[in-house]
Design an enzyme around this catalytic site. Structure first.
Site, mmCIF file in Angstrom:
data_model
loop_
_atom_site.group_PDB
_atom_site.id
_atom_site.type_symbol
_atom_site.label_atom_id
_atom_site.label_comp_id
_atom_site.label_asym_id
_atom_site.label_seq_id
_atom_site.Cartn_x
_atom_site.Cartn_y
_atom_site.Cartn_z
ATOM 1 N N LYS A 59 18.917 -10.230 -57.956
ATOM 2 C CA LYS A 59 19.168 -10.171 -59.395
ATOM 3 C C LYS A 59 20.511 -10.826 -59.715
ATOM 4 O O LYS A 59 21.479 -10.626 -58.984
ATOM 5 C CB LYS A 59 19.207 -8.704 -59.853
ATOM 6 C CG LYS A 59 17.852 -8.038 -59.898
ATOM 7 C CD LYS A 59 17.945 -6.671 -60.528
ATOM 8 C CE LYS A 59 16.605 -5.966 -60.511
ATOM 9 N NZ LYS A 59 15.612 -6.586 -61.408
ATOM 10 N N ARG A 117 6.154 -1.788 -58.004
ATOM 11 C CA ARG A 117 4.695 -1.703 -57.933
ATOM 12 C C ARG A 117 4.231 -1.539 -56.488
ATOM 13 O O ARG A 117 3.169 -0.981 -56.224
ATOM 14 C CB ARG A 117 4.075 -2.934 -58.599
ATOM 15 C CG ARG A 117 4.471 -4.224 -57.953
ATOM 16 C CD ARG A 117 4.152 -5.434 -58.826
ATOM 17 N NE ARG A 117 5.109 -5.586 -59.920
ATOM 18 C CZ ARG A 117 5.018 -6.510 -60.873
ATOM 19 N NH1 ARG A 117 4.004 -7.357 -60.859
ATOM 20 N NH2 ARG A 117 5.919 -6.583 -61.827
HETATM 21 N N1 BES Z 1 13.632 -2.473 -61.749
HETATM 22 C C1 BES Z 1 13.163 -3.687 -62.296
HETATM 23 C C2 BES Z 1 12.726 -3.576 -63.759
HETATM 24 C C3 BES Z 1 13.765 -3.197 -64.773
HETATM 25 C C4 BES Z 1 14.357 -4.172 -65.558
HETATM 26 C C5 BES Z 1 14.115 -1.887 -64.980
HETATM 27 C C6 BES Z 1 15.293 -3.813 -66.514
HETATM 28 C C7 BES Z 1 15.051 -1.537 -65.938
HETATM 29 C C8 BES Z 1 15.639 -2.505 -66.706
HETATM 30 C C9 BES Z 1 11.967 -4.199 -61.503
HETATM 31 O O1 BES Z 1 11.948 -3.854 -60.155
HETATM 32 C C10 BES Z 1 11.962 -5.679 -61.590
HETATM 33 O O2 BES Z 1 12.931 -6.281 -61.192
HETATM 34 N N2 BES Z 1 10.887 -6.271 -62.083
HETATM 35 C C11 BES Z 1 10.781 -7.681 -62.218
HETATM 36 C C12 BES Z 1 9.348 -8.055 -61.967
HETATM 37 C C13 BES Z 1 9.120 -9.552 -61.866
HETATM 38 C C14 BES Z 1 9.785 -10.109 -60.627
HETATM 39 C C15 BES Z 1 7.639 -9.812 -61.853
HETATM 40 C C16 BES Z 1 11.200 -8.060 -63.633
HETATM 41 O O3 BES Z 1 10.885 -7.335 -64.573
HETATM 42 O O4 BES Z 1 11.845 -9.097 -63.785
HETATM 43 ZN ZN ZN Z 2 13.011 -5.178 -58.877
#
Ligand code: BES
Ligand code: ZN
Ligand code: ZN
Length: 496
Positions: free
Chosen positions: A275, A349
């Site tokens: 991230k 997921r």
């Molecule tokens: N934990 C994050 C989602 C999230 C984003 C929670 C903002 C709280 C606030 C999750 O694990 C994630 O990073 N999801 C990705 C999925 C993508 C790679 C398909 C996302 O939402 O960017």
């Molecule tokens: Zn994530």
């Protein structure tokens, strides 16, 4: 905080909180004038006081033995709601703190009761929620006492409630719900260096001290033996071994069994799909689903719910190291489906896949509800005031939406579209963990993926990514963790 409900106005307190309904303007002025005469007229300025809901009139004078008087504009009677009751309570709490007082006394509930629009239980529940949720702070790591230390509120007096017994019954429930929500906030606010899977296990052990709660823990060895390939894959880069925590609440052995499953990523770096700055800082919130599930089990016992609820929390950290999982890896989930990791940041997921498949096989629940800070897409779609819900069952979805509306821990439905099923199909594996490009709808495609791991039951997936953690506080919710999902589930279980 000691709360008493009395028939008489208590004159030994710091702050007196009064309210005026728009419709009662004249009557209330008369009433206020008899109490405070000239000072109040001067302070408020007759004709200037607009009485639009939400306006606050802090007076600068003492009266009736109070050090200060605060007048809250209640708006119109028709528009009064239980959510407004919570917010009025939070106003009283925050002004008591602003004045550095230790107590307040409030007569507003009796005015609201007189409208005849709310049952005493409902009023009691909402009042307690507003009070206890507002009175929360997370200050344990502050060594330097701030210049203006907020004093904890010691006593609150709520006056002139007619049906005191039923009011108090609701109040007790609301207090439990709010305290369990605050418990979830505490877990999420803890720094990730402390909030590890092992720490979550300790928390679960404490919850399981209740005689109706049984804890089962699957540790790394158990997960390996039983084939939880997805959880094991996600946790490979972390020095903290993963856990699957199961809190069984046995409030009744009859009737339907509900499983609640919460995402427990104690920190989400994104893994090798790391991230960027700006997206990682709040990722201690990524175990918000697991915290809500554990808090709900605690609440179920405290509320004495006559139900069987299975709380499940897959808990691990999505970290980076030489041993971390990589894009291209193929994981075999608990139900033997193979998943190609197309993005290590779509880890939630994966751990839910294993947990859902396991709970379905082991407990055969009638209903499964999962809660997860799952997608940034949900934050884009709905923001931080409302969670997304995707469900295989309209009745379950409606019941949750209703519980959300009443508790104000709200959910908004997104469709589980047939057409999007192909988006998660693999090319060299059964599934991929991210959708093929061009689909969009990130919250729905994530749910479509999860649907591969729940085949039998009524299922609802709740994406709490937005409301779980706030960058700014509002009303009774503070900056940081909110305990999203606890009030929603509590109201759901109280009503269904
Ligand atoms: N934990 C994050 C989602 C999230 C984003 C929670 C903002 C709280 C606030 C999750 O694990 C994630 O990073 N999801 C990705 C999925 C993508 C790679 C398909 C996302 O939402 O960017
Ligand atoms: Zn994530
Ligand atoms: Zn995550």
């Amino acid at each position: 905080m000691k709360v008493s409900v009395t028939d008489i106005i208590d004159t030994s307190k710091d702050l007196l909180v009064l309210g005026i309904f728009q419709e009662d303007e004249d009557m209330s002025y008369e009433f206020l004038n008899t109490l405070f005469a000239k000072e109040l007229q001067e302070a408020l300025g007759l004709g200037v006081f607009k009485k639009t809901y939400g306006e606050v009139y802090p007076t600068k004078f003492a009266g009736l033995g109070y050090r200060r008087v605060l007048v809250l504009a209640l708006g119109s009677k028709d528009e009064m709601s239980l959510e407004r009751v919570r917010r009025l309570m939070s106003k009283a709490v925050s002004y008591t703190k602003i004045y550095k007082f230790e107590s307040f006394s409030m007569n507003i509930l009796s005015l609201i009761e007189n409208t005849g629009r709310f049952s005493p239980e409902e009023l009691g529940r909402a009042s307690a929620e507003g009070l206890y949720l507002s009175n929360y702070s997370f200050k344990k790591y502050m060594s330097i006492v701030p210049e203006n230390p907020e004093k904890d509120i010691q006593t609150v007096t709520l006056t002139w409630i007619k049906d005191k017994d039923n009011f108090l019954k609701g109040f007790e429930e609301g207090k439990i719900i709010a305290e369990c929500t605050n418990f979830a906030k505490d877990l999420v606010n803890e720094p990730p260096m402390l909030m590890t899977p092992a720490y979550m296990e300790k928390v679960a052990e404490e919850i399981a001290e209740n005689k109706n709660i049984k804890l089962r823990v699957l540790d790394k060895k158990d997960l390996e033996e039983k084939g939880f390939g997805a959880i094991l894959g996600v946790s490979k880069g972390s020095e903290h071994p993963p856990k699957l925590l199961i809190l069984e609440y046995h409030g009744s052995e009859e009737g339907p069994v509900t499983a609640i499953v919460g995402k427990g990523i104690t920190f989400d770096t994104g893994g090798y799909n790391i991230k960027p700055t700006g997206s990682m800082e709040t990722m201690k919130c990524d175990m918000g689903g697991a915290a809500a599930v554990m808090a709900m089990i605690k609440a179920a016992a405290a509320l004495g719910l006559k139900k069987k609820i299975i709380g499940v929390a897959p808990v691990c950290e999505n970290a980076i190291s030489g041993s971390a999982y990589k894009p291209g890896d193929i994981l075999i989930a608990y139900n033997k489906k193979s998943i190609e990791v197309t993005n290590t940041d779509a880890e939630g997921r994966l751990i839910l896949a294993d947990a859902l498949a396991y709970v379905e096989e082991k407990y055969k629940p009638d209903v499964i509800i999962d809660l997860a800070t799952l997608t940034g897409a949900c934050v884009v779609a709905l923001g931080s005031s409302i969670s997304g819900i995707v469900s295989t069952n309209k009745e379950l979805q409606d019941a949750l939406q209703k519980a959300g509306d009443v508790s104000y821990d709200r959910v908004w439905p997104l469709p589980l579209l047939e057409e999007y099923k192909d988006s998660m199909k693999g090319t060299i594996s059964d599934l991929k963990n991210t959708a093929a490009t061009g689909y969009g709808a990130g919250t729905i495609t994530a749910a479509v993926f999860l649907q591969n791991f729940v085949t039998q039951q009524k299922w609802a997936h709740i994406d709490i990514a937005g409301p779980a953690f706030l960058l700014e506080g509002k009303d009774y919710l503070q900056k940081g963790a909110t305990g999203a999902g606890v009030r929603l589930l509590s109201y759901y279980f109280l009503r269904n």
